[in-house]
Design a protein around this motif. Structure first.
Motif, mmCIF file in Angstrom:
data_model
loop_
_atom_site.group_PDB
_atom_site.id
_atom_site.type_symbol
_atom_site.label_atom_id
_atom_site.label_comp_id
_atom_site.label_asym_id
_atom_site.label_seq_id
_atom_site.Cartn_x
_atom_site.Cartn_y
_atom_site.Cartn_z
ATOM 1 N N SER A 1 53.965 45.607 44.768
ATOM 2 C CA SER A 1 54.903 46.726 44.769
ATOM 3 C C SER A 1 54.225 47.993 44.271
ATOM 4 N N PRO A 2 54.233 49.062 45.063
ATOM 5 C CA PRO A 2 53.659 50.330 44.600
ATOM 6 C C PRO A 2 54.505 50.979 43.509
ATOM 7 N N VAL A 3 55.717 50.474 43.299
ATOM 8 C CA VAL A 3 56.596 51.026 42.259
ATOM 9 C C VAL A 3 56.329 50.346 40.919
ATOM 10 N N THR A 4 56.419 49.023 40.886
ATOM 11 C CA THR A 4 56.213 48.284 39.635
ATOM 12 C C THR A 4 54.751 47.966 39.386
ATOM 13 N N LYS A 5 53.918 48.048 40.426
ATOM 14 C CA LYS A 5 52.491 47.700 40.346
ATOM 15 C C LYS A 5 52.287 46.204 40.091
ATOM 16 N N LEU A 6 53.300 45.400 40.400
ATOM 17 C CA LEU A 6 53.232 43.960 40.161
ATOM 18 C C LEU A 6 53.209 43.187 41.466
ATOM 19 N N TRP A 7 52.594 41.995 41.433
ATOM 20 C CA TRP A 7 52.720 41.056 42.537
ATOM 21 C C TRP A 7 54.074 40.369 42.402
ATOM 22 N N SER A 8 54.793 40.242 43.496
ATOM 23 C CA SER A 8 56.122 39.636 43.438
ATOM 24 C C SER A 8 56.256 38.563 44.508
ATOM 25 N N ALA A 9 57.094 37.588 44.199
ATOM 26 C CA ALA A 9 57.410 36.503 45.135
ATOM 27 C C ALA A 9 58.618 35.776 44.599
ATOM 28 N N GLU A 10 59.217 34.958 45.436
ATOM 29 C CA GLU A 10 60.331 34.133 44.988
ATOM 30 C C GLU A 10 59.823 33.109 43.970
ATOM 31 N N PRO A 11 60.676 32.695 43.018
ATOM 32 C CA PRO A 11 60.250 31.733 41.985
ATOM 33 C C PRO A 11 59.627 30.470 42.563
ATOM 34 N N GLU A 12 60.173 29.979 43.693
ATOM 35 C CA GLU A 12 59.642 28.756 44.291
ATOM 36 C C GLU A 12 58.200 28.951 44.764
ATOM 37 N N VAL A 13 57.899 30.152 45.269
ATOM 38 C CA VAL A 13 56.542 30.433 45.750
ATOM 39 C C VAL A 13 55.587 30.530 44.566
ATOM 40 N N TRP A 14 56.026 31.198 43.496
ATOM 41 C CA TRP A 14 55.186 31.263 42.289
ATOM 42 C C TRP A 14 54.906 29.854 41.753
ATOM 43 N N ASP A 15 55.943 29.023 41.694
ATOM 44 C CA ASP A 15 55.773 27.670 41.157
ATOM 45 C C ASP A 15 54.746 26.888 41.955
ATOM 46 N N ALA A 16 54.804 27.024 43.292
ATOM 47 C CA ALA A 16 53.865 26.292 44.135
ATOM 48 C C ALA A 16 52.430 26.729 43.863
ATOM 49 N N LEU A 17 52.215 28.024 43.654
ATOM 50 C CA LEU A 17 50.866 28.526 43.382
ATOM 51 C C LEU A 17 50.394 28.125 41.993
ATOM 52 N N ILE A 18 51.252 28.245 40.996
ATOM 53 C CA ILE A 18 50.857 27.954 39.617
ATOM 54 C C ILE A 18 50.518 26.483 39.435
ATOM 55 N N LYS A 19 51.157 25.608 40.217
ATOM 56 C CA LYS A 19 50.816 24.195 40.150
ATOM 57 C C LYS A 19 49.371 23.954 40.547
ATOM 58 N N VAL A 20 48.861 24.788 41.445
ATOM 59 C CA VAL A 20 47.478 24.655 41.902
ATOM 60 C C VAL A 20 46.529 25.435 40.997
ATOM 61 N N ASN A 21 46.945 26.617 40.578
ATOM 62 C CA ASN A 21 46.092 27.504 39.802
ATOM 63 C C ASN A 21 46.915 28.095 38.668
ATOM 64 N N ASN A 22 46.814 27.500 37.502
ATOM 65 C CA ASN A 22 47.632 27.937 36.361
ATOM 66 C C ASN A 22 47.299 29.363 35.934
ATOM 67 N N ASP A 23 46.062 29.829 36.223
ATOM 68 C CA ASP A 23 45.678 31.188 35.848
ATOM 69 C C ASP A 23 46.489 32.237 36.596
ATOM 70 N N ALA A 24 47.104 31.838 37.712
ATOM 71 C CA ALA A 24 47.888 32.798 38.498
ATOM 72 C C ALA A 24 49.134 33.269 37.749
ATOM 73 N N LYS A 25 49.536 32.531 36.719
ATOM 74 C CA LYS A 25 50.754 32.871 35.981
ATOM 75 C C LYS A 25 50.686 34.268 35.372
ATOM 76 N N GLU A 26 49.483 34.697 34.952
ATOM 77 C CA GLU A 26 49.371 35.998 34.288
ATOM 78 C C GLU A 26 49.770 37.158 35.204
ATOM 79 N N TRP A 27 49.602 36.960 36.527
ATOM 80 C CA TRP A 27 49.894 38.054 37.458
ATOM 81 C C TRP A 27 51.387 38.244 37.689
#
Length: 306
Positions: A99-125
């Motif tokens: 988002s150019p407004v918040t400057k954050l990476w965004s996704a639905e919670p289910e998508v974040w969960d799927a990524l974090i299960k593979v790469n826990n370091d992704a949680k910081e983003w």
């Protein structure tokens, strides 16, 4: 005493010459590089000497600080390295957006969960802003996409082997970790790669039993299949959520009843009904406002009047 005073003077002079970069200065730096990029002052992806001269002059004028080419290059190197971390992680993943407004990476919670299960370091983003990402993509996104700095698993392992011939070789678990951290790719780990030998490509003995080689090849294939399966799972979640967002939040009958309750005449109901079903986002806007204002919103959205 005189020696200590002299050393103190030298340290103070060094600190005075040090440039401390602030977020505002970083933004000016990125804008200056973007300006030179738009002017075409790059050759094969590298900025020309003239470009750096212009960047230095622009920053001196904007910031009122003493800036030189080395300071500019060193700061951009730092910014590029930091921005590349998130870019390399998210560039090929579906369901994520910056988002150019918040400057954050965004996704639905289910998508974040799927990524974090593979790469826990992704949680910081999830909460860490990524400043200047849009400018970074314009300046260096093509370099990252074409793999200018990337290495396959085999290439990285060959390099490590040449540097550490007498050290233990990476295990399959270590390769798996490198893949999960986006440090290497699995492009060369298919069983159709006739040049692949898990031991000889690392400088190890070639006279090992065939069964041992087959097990390592099979394991590497399993790692690749697992990585592909994870990626597909993330994509499936993203697609399902996207399809869900395209469906009307109410049934057709509920939409019709709501329009009747608003007091629209029969012709208006038909027009609004068809429009809202074709534009679920507009229907959500109507439902999101207070019930007493829905008629006003409907008239504005559909007919352009109130």
């Amino acid at each position: 005493m005189g020696g200590k005073k002299k050393n103190s003077n030298i340290q103070n002079a060094s600190e005075e010459g040090k440039l401390v970069w602030t977020p505002i200065m970083d933004e000016a730096l990125m804008d200056a590089f973007l300006h030179q990029h738009n002017l075409g002052n790059r050759v094969n992806g590298s900025f020309t000497t003239k470009a750096y001269e212009n960047i230095v002059n622009e920053l001196k004028e904007k910031l009122g600080k003493e800036v030189d080419k080395d300071k500019v290059k060193n700061r951009m190197k730092t910014l590029k390295a930091n921005l590349s971390k998130s870019h390399d992680l998210f560039k090929n993943l579906s369901g994520f957006s910056w988002s150019p407004v918040t400057k954050l990476w965004s996704a639905e919670p289910e998508v974040w969960d799927a990524l974090i299960k593979v790469n826990n370091d992704a949680k910081e983003w999830m909460t860490k802003p990524v400043l200047h990402y849009d400018t970074f993509v314009i300046l260096f996104g093509n370099d990252r996409a074409t793999g200018e700095k990337s290495e396959t698993a085999k290439e990285l392992k060959k390099k490590q082997s040449s540097q550490h011939d007498n050290e233990p070789h990476n295990t399959i678990e270590e390769i798996d970790h490198m893949v999960s951290q986006n440090q290497v790719s699995l492009d060369d780990f298919g069983t159709n790669d006739v040049d692949f030998d898990p031991l000889t490509c690392l400088g190890g003995p070639s006279n090992v039993p065939t069964s041992s080689k087959s097990k390592k090849i099979k394991k590497s294939q399993e790692i690749e299949n697992e990585a592909m399966g994870i990626q597909e799972a993330i994509n499936n979640v993203a697609r399902a959520l996207s399809e869900g967002n395209s469906r009307p939040p109410l049934s057709e009958a509920e939409v019709w009843n709501m329009l009747e309750d608003l007091g629209l005449n029969s012709d208006q109901i038909t027009t609004v009904y068809l429009y809202l079903l074709e534009h679920p986002d507009k229907l959500r806007a109507v439902l999101g406002c207070p019930p007493g204002r829905r008629l006003d919103i409907v008239m504005r959205v559909v007919f352009g009047t109130s």
